[in-house]
Design a protein around this motif. Structure first.
Motif, PDB file in Angstrom:
ATOM      1  N   THR A   1      -4.684   6.225   3.292  1.00 27.04           N
ATOM      2  CA  THR A   1      -3.390   5.548   3.646  1.00 27.04           C
ATOM      3  C   THR A   1      -2.893   6.126   5.121  1.00 27.04           C
ATOM      4  O   THR A   1      -2.074   5.173   5.548  1.00 27.04           O
ATOM      5  CB  THR A   1      -2.418   5.838   2.716  1.00 27.04           C
TER       6      THR A   1
ATOM      7  N   LEU B   1      -8.694   4.329  -0.653  1.00 21.01           N
ATOM      8  CA  LEU B   1      -7.922   4.180   0.473  1.00 21.01           C
ATOM      9  C   LEU B   1      -7.691   5.568   1.211  1.00 21.01           C
ATOM     10  O   LEU B   1      -7.661   6.588   0.534  1.00 21.01           O
ATOM     11  CB  LEU B   1      -6.484   3.545  -0.060  1.00 21.01           C
TER      12      LEU B   1
ATOM     13  N   LYS C   1       1.498   2.396  -6.810  1.00 21.15           N
ATOM     14  CA  LYS C   1       0.149   2.678  -7.584  1.00 21.15           C
ATOM     15  C   LYS C   1       0.698   3.537  -8.926  1.00 21.15           C
ATOM     16  O   LYS C   1       1.339   4.651  -8.736  1.00 21.15           O
ATOM     17  CB  LYS C   1      -0.654   3.598  -6.620  1.00 21.15           C
ATOM     18  N   LYS C   2      -0.024   3.233  -9.962  1.00 24.57           N
ATOM     19  CA  LYS C   2       0.291   3.810 -11.172  1.00 24.57           C
ATOM     20  C   LYS C   2      -0.591   4.962 -10.973  1.00 24.57           C
ATOM     21  O   LYS C   2      -1.789   4.919 -11.906  1.00 24.57           O
ATOM     22  CB  LYS C   2       0.291   3.113 -12.171  1.00 24.57           C
ATOM     23  N   SER C   3      -0.396   6.098 -10.779  1.00 25.30           N
ATOM     24  CA  SER C   3      -1.169   7.325 -10.777  1.00 25.30           C
ATOM     25  C   SER C   3      -2.816   7.179 -10.336  1.00 25.30           C
ATOM     26  O   SER C   3      -3.283   6.484  -9.316  1.00 25.30           O
ATOM     27  CB  SER C   3      -1.232   8.353 -12.034  1.00 25.30           C
ATOM     28  N   GLU C   4      -3.770   7.264 -11.399  1.00 27.73           N
ATOM     29  CA  GLU C   4      -5.271   6.991 -11.044  1.00 27.73           C
ATOM     30  C   GLU C   4      -5.549   6.550 -12.648  1.00 27.73           C
ATOM     31  O   GLU C   4      -5.743   7.473 -13.250  1.00 27.73           O
ATOM     32  CB  GLU C   4      -5.749   8.250 -10.449  1.00 27.73           C
TER      33      GLU C   4
ATOM     34  N   ARG D   1      -5.981   0.104  -4.580  1.00 26.02           N
ATOM     35  CA  ARG D   1      -4.484   0.650  -4.595  1.00 26.02           C
ATOM     36  C   ARG D   1      -4.311   1.560  -5.684  1.00 26.02           C
ATOM     37  O   ARG D   1      -3.689   2.724  -5.555  1.00 26.02           O
ATOM     38  CB  ARG D   1      -3.695  -0.499  -4.757  1.00 26.02           C
ATOM     39  N   ASN D   2      -4.942   1.306  -6.910  1.00 25.92           N
ATOM     40  CA  ASN D   2      -4.642   2.365  -7.973  1.00 25.92           C
ATOM     41  C   ASN D   2      -5.860   3.146  -8.402  1.00 25.92           C
ATOM     42  O   ASN D   2      -6.357   3.129  -9.188  1.00 25.92           O
ATOM     43  CB  ASN D   2      -4.131   1.706  -9.196  1.00 25.92           C
ATOM     44  N   GLY D   3      -6.413   3.843  -7.123  1.00 23.10           N
ATOM     45  CA  GLY D   3      -7.402   4.747  -7.433  1.00 23.10           C
ATOM     46  C   GLY D   3      -8.978   4.181  -6.907  1.00 23.10           C
ATOM     47  O   GLY D   3      -9.150   3.261  -6.614  1.00 23.10           O
ATOM     48  N   LYS D   4      -9.820   5.055  -6.850  1.00 28.00           N
ATOM     49  CA  LYS D   4     -11.122   4.978  -6.371  1.00 28.00           C
ATOM     50  C   LYS D   4     -11.841   4.234  -7.391  1.00 28.00           C
ATOM     51  O   LYS D   4     -11.743   4.228  -8.508  1.00 28.00           O
ATOM     52  CB  LYS D   4     -11.742   6.321  -6.156  1.00 28.00           C
TER      53      LYS D   4
ATOM     54  N   PHE E   1       0.851  -1.005  -0.129  1.00 30.11           N
ATOM     55  CA  PHE E   1      -0.046   0.312  -0.072  1.00 30.11           C
ATOM     56  C   PHE E   1       0.947   1.089   0.047  1.00 30.11           C
ATOM     57  O   PHE E   1       0.277   2.463  -0.312  1.00 30.11           O
ATOM     58  CB  PHE E   1      -1.081   0.046   1.303  1.00 30.11           C
TER      59      PHE E   1
ATOM     60  N   LEU F   1      -6.777  -4.056  -1.667  1.00 29.65           N
ATOM     61  CA  LEU F   1      -5.966  -4.348  -2.729  1.00 29.65           C
ATOM     62  C   LEU F   1      -6.481  -3.402  -4.024  1.00 29.65           C
ATOM     63  O   LEU F   1      -5.591  -2.989  -4.809  1.00 29.65           O
ATOM     64  CB  LEU F   1      -5.605  -5.525  -3.178  1.00 29.65           C
TER      65      LEU F   1
ATOM     66  N   PHE G   1      -3.352   3.078   7.259  1.00 30.16           N
ATOM     67  CA  PHE G   1      -2.342   2.075   7.007  1.00 30.16           C
ATOM     68  C   PHE G   1      -0.940   2.385   7.608  1.00 30.16           C
ATOM     69  O   PHE G   1      -0.164   1.272   8.494  1.00 30.16           O
ATOM     70  CB  PHE G   1      -2.028   2.021   5.651  1.00 30.16           C
TER      71      PHE G   1
END
Lengths: 91, 91
Positions: free
Chosen positions: B71, B69, A88-91, B23-26, A84, B20, B74
DNA sequence: AATCTATTTAGAAAATTTTCTAAATAGATT
DNA sequence: AATCTATTTAGAAAATTTTCTAAATAGATT
């Protein structure tokens, strides 16, 4: 092993208290139990959950059973959390 | 807040999977739910547990609800684990 | 070998969690 | 304003977890 088991073990106040208690060395089941307001049988149940999760190991000596932390599993859990931290690749 | 709530939230496979997934966005509640073989109501229940634990936050947009997330919690959990890294006085 | 001491196991009751179905909410579209 | 779409809430059933009491185990002491 598996995280399910490990996180379930960590999800109880009594069990996390036991882990903290074991930070500075091994303790017998009786010593551990005496810190809680519950029967030895119940504390024994919690120890078994922690043991199954690999968070502690036991060591028999005379008619005592000593428990101690198994730090390697703590590291595995720490690793799970690093998923976590960025990556992460941006969004 | 409190670790009890946080670790309980983390102790379920579905909920860790959701984390998980975020992780890469909402993602909207519907998108999340579509990944599981359970009703939307059940996934909604899991989202509420994660939200109560502070692990995710929600954001309404049109008639969707997006989750993402949080963070900082975390990091709090990571900190809890550092108690088990050294700091022990021999024995 | 009988007993004591430390601990666990078995089984049951109580509490909590997970899941579902059905109904409610609430904003968007017609 | 009626309806649709996305989502949650309520309530109940099923599953799991936590706790207890009583009995079992097993090594140590008498």
């Amino acid at each position: 092993m598996g995280f399910q088991e490990t996180f379930k073990a960590l999800s109880d106040d009594v069990r996390r208290e036991i882990l903290l208690m074991l930070r500075n060395g091994k303790k017998s089941a009786g010593e551990i139990a005496s810190c809680f307001d519950m029967t030895n049988a119940t504390v024994s149940y919690h120890l078994s959950i922690l043991k199954k999760a690999g968070l502690i190991t036991e060591e028999k000596e005379k008619n005592y059973i000593f428990y101690k932390l198994n730090t390697s599993v703590f590291e595995d859990v720490m690793m799970w959390f690093t998923q976590f931290k960025d990556g992460k690749k941006s969004e």
